[in-house]
Scaffold this active site. Structure first.
Site, short mmCIF file in Angstrom:
data_model
loop_
_atom_site.label_atom_id
_atom_site.label_comp_id
_atom_site.label_asym_id
_atom_site.label_seq_id
_atom_site.Cartn_x
_atom_site.Cartn_y
_atom_site.Cartn_z
N LEU A 41 0.32 5.59 -2.18
CA LEU A 41 -0.89 4.89 -1.74
C LEU A 41 -1.29 3.82 -2.75
O LEU A 41 -1.54 4.12 -3.91
CB LEU A 41 -2.05 5.87 -1.58
CG LEU A 41 -1.92 6.95 -0.49
CD1 LEU A 41 -3.16 7.84 -0.50
CD2 LEU A 41 -1.73 6.33 0.88
N GLU A 42 -1.32 2.58 -2.29
CA GLU A 42 -1.87 1.49 -3.10
C GLU A 42 -3.10 1.00 -2.37
O GLU A 42 -3.01 0.29 -1.37
CB GLU A 42 -0.82 0.38 -3.26
CG GLU A 42 -1.16 -0.62 -4.35
CD GLU A 42 -2.07 -1.74 -3.88
OE1 GLU A 42 -3.29 -1.67 -4.16
OE2 GLU A 42 -1.57 -2.67 -3.26
N LEU A 43 -4.26 1.42 -2.87
CA LEU A 43 -5.52 1.20 -2.16
C LEU A 43 -6.32 0.09 -2.84
O LEU A 43 -5.78 -0.76 -3.52
CB LEU A 43 -6.30 2.51 -2.10
CG LEU A 43 -5.51 3.70 -1.56
CD1 LEU A 43 -6.35 4.96 -1.56
CD2 LEU A 43 -4.96 3.42 -0.16
#
Length: 635
Positions: free
Chosen positions: A337-339
């Site tokens: 996850l790259e949020l």
């Protein structure tokens, strides 16, 4: 290699002299044979290198540019693209409509010019695409690194040769400027390709692991094997790079990939993925290795809950990222996850504001502020707060907003510093956050509201904004804005600056500026985030580091890493294999004292206890007593 061969290779004149002697003797004939051997070796080497170069030479292919990439392109202007009125509008309707099918309207957010109406994938169609990718991967997984490099090199050649067309396509679909497209799309993608070509094979080749005394007769290696079909669900802010970057990593590690792009950039992503498929076809591989999914959020679970997807890379908002992570638990699919982020720039006392002002302006306003690692907060010493606010305000007021895809009156591209935002959907929320901050004591220096272009009235423009005297407790200081808005917060002590920087739920990137690099480094070490640049901005990602660093964050900014060795290996399954070094001499055997059924529990325990003491006790007296215990138990 004999000394005579070396002599003939490096001293041919000596050999020729001997060869020319009249009544040549045995020595001259030997030298002649050395010369012939040398020339034969050189010839074989040159043939081999030519063969290698032929295999590595990029394959050229053609992929026609879309008409909308031309700045002179004209079309219908969409006044309300969020509604499905296009189905009843003959100018916007799909070429072959089907009852009950969903469609996606594509338009240029900087001009609202209509681009295309494309069909949205259903859950059934998504399942079919995953199946196609899986079948293609069965042969691709056994491809050589040479074949994979040739694909990457061919795609890189096409991208470099067609860089202006590619930049214009991204500008048309996102509203960004050509400079932002060159920096964020072309340079970064070429850099990713360069890194993979230079280091990808080394990262993925089997690696030898250490052994210990008891297993000194064994050799252990870790093999990085493809997972199968992986997925990338990517955001709209960089349609070329966000799609191609995970694609490169997936294919080079032996996987097939399903890319789910944002419905905001289906038009450009479809064209880019089409080029990738054409490259695969030209290189002799199955283009089904890459599948593009274009759908609305409600159909996306067909990707995230599929049993055939073995890994998911998600780039997007925290809200959607949580849903992806939850859906992936159905089959325990690993997720990266790259949020979002609320990246701070910590300005230490005495920082030279004029020296870094240009860098800070790009950190805030590049891509109209729509960057996950863009600067959203300036944390500056109270003694320099007013100077910083004044500098940012003066430069922000001079920014020119507009579309590079709209020709000027003279027929040239109009001078534009900042493009449009992806849509007008968030304008009301941005204005609310800014107005609330002003009511709570922040000073609005410039901007703060949507902006109506003189002749591009339907463009999605938000004015460049600077807010001073922002407090960390304000909602605007805790919310990711993803907009051309700069917040300035002040501190009195360095500890307070660190607390403010860490005082959000995000932890993606950060930067620290100051005259003392050692102090900058100390502050950087104490920031809760995945990446920090010292006296620079976003250098941990851009092309000059060749994509060799892992990219990702902590806290609500996500987990996992892509980019660098960590990102490439995350798309593989590590497999440990242990073999005997000398199988003809030594192999594992079970001592009689431990062989089932154990004849004496006490004796077998004494044997194992003595062995542990001999190997791992840190006192020589205990080692000696354990050795005696081991010997007694062995009889």
């Amino acid at each position: 290699m004999s000394t005579g061969f070396l002599h003939a290779l490096f001293h041919p004149l000596v050999s020729l002299e001997l060869f020319s002697r009249p009544n040549g003797d045995a020595t001259s004939s030997v030298d002649v044979s050395y010369i012939l051997t040398a020339f034969m070796a050189i010839g074989i080497y040159l043939v081999f290198k030519r063969y290698q170069n032929a295999r590595n030479r990029p394959v050229l292919f053609e992929w026609p540019a879309p008409s909308a990439a031309d700045p002179g392109f004209s079309s219908v202007t969409i006044t309300n693209p969020s509604l499905e009125s296009h189905l009843s509008n003959p100018n916007l309707a799909p070429s072959m409509p089907f009852a009950g099918r969903k469609y996606i309207t594509c338009y240029d957010p900087s001009t609202s010019l209509f681009l295309a109406t494309l069909p949205a994938d259903s859950a059934f169609e998504i399942g079919e695409k995953i199946g196609l990718a899986g079948r293609a991967q069965l042969s691709w997984r056994s491809s050589t690194f040479t074949e994979r490099k040739r694909f990457v090199r061919s795609l890189m050649r096409w991208l470099v040769d067609n860089r202006e067309v590619c930049a214009r396509v991204t500008c048309r679909d996102t509203g960004k400027t050509l400079v932002d497209a060159a920096l964020g799309e072309i340079l970064t993608t070429c850099s990713k390709m360069e890194w993979i070509l230079a280091h990808g094979e080394q990262v993925l080749r089997p690696e030898k692991r250490h052994s210990n005394l008891t297993l000194s007769y064994k050799t252990s290696k870790v093999y990085h094997e493809p997972l199968g079909v992986v997925a990338a669900i990517v955001s709209w802010n960089y349609p070329l790079h966000n799609a191609i970057s995970p694609l490169l990593a997936a294919l080079f590690s032996g996987n097939a990939i399903v890319i789910k792009c944002s419905e905001n950039v289906v038009w450009s992503t479809t064209w880019f993925i089409g080029a990738v498929k054409e490259c695969l076809r030209a290189c002799g591989h199955d283009p089904n290795l890459v599948q593009l999914v274009a759908c609305y959020p409600e159909e996306a679970e067909a990707v995230t809950t599929s049993a055939f997807i073995k890994h998911i890379t998600f780039i997007g908002s925290e809200t959607v990222g949580r849903k992806v992570a939850q859906a992936a638990t159905v089959h325990l699919t690993p997720v990266n996850l790259e949020l979002g982020g609320k990246d701070p720039a910590v300005l230490l006392p005495g920082v030279n504001i004029n020296q870094y002002a240009s860098m800070w302006m790009r950190g805030v306003f590049q891509n109209a502020g729509q960057n996950c690692i863009g600067i959203e907060r300036f944390i500056v010493h109270s003694s320099q707060h007013d100077e910083l606010v004044r500098t940012l305000t003066e430069r922000t007021k001079r920014l020119r907003f507009g579309s590079v895809m709209s020709p000027s009156a003279e027929g040239y591209i109009a001078p534009v510093d900042c493009g449009a935002m992806i849509s007008r959907d968030r304008f009301s929320e941005l204005e609310r956050l800014i107005n609330n901050a002003v009511e709570e004591g922040a000073s609005l220096e410039t901007g703060g509201s949507r902006w109506k272009h003189v002749y591009l009235e339907e463009g999605a423009y938000f004015s460049g904004t600077v807010l001073g005297n922002v407090e960390n407790g304000m909602e605007i200081a805790q919310t990711e804005l993803f907009a051309p808005v700069a917040l300035v917060l002040k501190y009195d002590t360095i500890q307070e600056a660190i607390d403010i920087a860490n005082g959000t739920r995000f932890g993606l990137g950060a930067s620290v500026f100051g005259p003392d690099q050692n102090l900058c480094l100390k502050v950087a070490r104490r920031l809760d985030c995945g990446m920090v640049a010292v006296n620079d901005f976003a250098i941990f990602y851009v092309c000059c580091l060749s994509q060799d660093l892992p990219f990702g964050g902590t806290k609500a900014s996500g987990y996992g890493r892509f980019g660098g060795p960590e990102g490439l290996r995350s798309l593989t399954a590590p497999k440990a294999i242990v073999v005997d070094k000398w199988p003809w001499l030594m192999q594992t055997s079970i001592p009689a004292i431990l062989d089932y059924p154990v004849r004496s529990l006490n004796q077998s325990w004494d044997f194992i206890s003595g062995l542990i003491g001999v190997l791992y006790a840190d006192r020589w007296s205990e080692k000696f007593s354990s050795l005696k215990r081991l010997i007694r138990a062995s009889w």
